[in-house]
Each structure stands twice: as C-alpha cells, then as structure tokens.
Design a protein around this motif. Structure first.
Motif, mmCIF file in Angstrom:
data_model
loop_
_atom_site.group_PDB
_atom_site.id
_atom_site.type_symbol
_atom_site.label_atom_id
_atom_site.label_comp_id
_atom_site.label_asym_id
_atom_site.label_seq_id
_atom_site.Cartn_x
_atom_site.Cartn_y
_atom_site.Cartn_z
ATOM 1 N N SER A 1 -20.189 14.441 -34.483
ATOM 2 C CA SER A 1 -20.943 13.187 -34.450
ATOM 3 C C SER A 1 -19.992 12.014 -34.638
ATOM 4 N N TYR B 1 -17.558 16.296 -38.279
ATOM 5 C CA TYR B 1 -17.858 17.556 -37.621
ATOM 6 C C TYR B 1 -18.159 18.632 -38.647
ATOM 7 N N PHE C 1 -27.783 14.718 -36.867
ATOM 8 C CA PHE C 1 -26.576 15.343 -37.410
ATOM 9 C C PHE C 1 -26.805 15.761 -38.857
ATOM 10 N N ARG D 1 -27.678 10.034 -35.797
ATOM 11 C CA ARG D 1 -27.084 10.327 -37.107
ATOM 12 C C ARG D 1 -28.035 11.152 -37.967
ATOM 13 N N LEU E 1 -23.192 12.628 -30.177
ATOM 14 C CA LEU E 1 -23.608 13.814 -30.927
ATOM 15 C C LEU E 1 -23.692 14.968 -29.942
ATOM 16 N N CYS F 1 -29.251 18.042 -30.293
ATOM 17 C CA CYS F 1 -28.236 16.979 -30.171
ATOM 18 C C CYS F 1 -28.558 16.053 -29.005
#
Length: 131
Positions: free
Chosen positions: A31, A9, A90, A87, A38, A72
């Motif tokens: 995430s 985070y 993120f 990912r 996410l 997200c």
C-alpha cells in the motif's frame, strides 16, 4: 531522479494448522498513500502447504487468497470491505487474526514504482529461491 515514495507492505501467510503456528509465505500486500496504490500478489506453493498439513483444503485456501487481490482492487463481489477507502482496506487485510490466512507485521519501504517494488518483494519473500 524521481522522489522516493514511502509504502507499507505485509507478507501474506498460509497457516494450515493454526494451533501449530507453522506457515508458508503465499503473497505480498503493498500500500502507498500518495499516489494511491493497493495491490496484492499471490503465489501458493501447494506442495509446501501439504507438507505442513497433508489434509489441508487447498481449494478453500486458494479461494481465500484469491479474495485478497479482489478486495485490493475493489472488484465486484469483493463485498463491503472492497468498497472501503484503500488505506482502510489495507488495515483490514493486515489486522491480526487467528485464521488460516494471516499477514506478517507491517513493514515500510521506499520506491519510485510500487509495481516494481511488489514484484521484488514477491521474489525475495515468497517465490522459491532461484538455483
């Protein structure tokens, strides 16, 4: 007892005057790789932003903050970043930048329910303390 899953985070920050480096925590980005998760939670305290910079463009700040949960979720209109794997989104959102919207360094934790963990982090790191 369910196994704990690891998550990463970052705290989303508003830096109204980048040259001063003063910021207000305005959200949490969390995430988890497996199962994939996410999400972002946003809470903008406009009065605190205006205390740091009375001329801050709150509408522009809000638009930029609102883009984070959309990215997200991969929402329509989130652009090419919103179409990346979770990912990668993120990592893009937490990349170091010198702009009005920044994130803290990435931290790790463990949980069984990431939706509960993100709400806990929002309460602890972003929302005003309860009296």
């Amino acid at each position: 007892m369910p196994a704990l899953d690891t998550y990463d985070y970052a705290v989303i920050r508003v830096v109204p005057r980048v040259e001063r480096g003063e910021f207000i925590n305005a959200g949490i980005l969390l995430s988890r790789q497996q199962p994939a998760f996410l999400q972002a939670r946003i809470h903008l305290d406009e009065a605190r932003v205006l205390a740091l910079d009375p001329s801050a463009d709150i509408e522009m700040i809000r638009r930029h903050l609102d883009a984070i949960p959309a990215i997200c979720a991969g929402a329509i209109g989130s652009g090419p970043i919103g179409q990346l794997p979770l990912r990668a989104r993120f990592h893009w959102l937490t990349a170091t930048r010198s702009s009005i919207i920044q994130t803290s360094p990435v931290h790790s934790g463990q949980c069984t329910q990431p939706d509960v963990a993100i709400e806990h982090l929002l309460t602890r790191m972003v929302l005003p303390p309860a009296n």
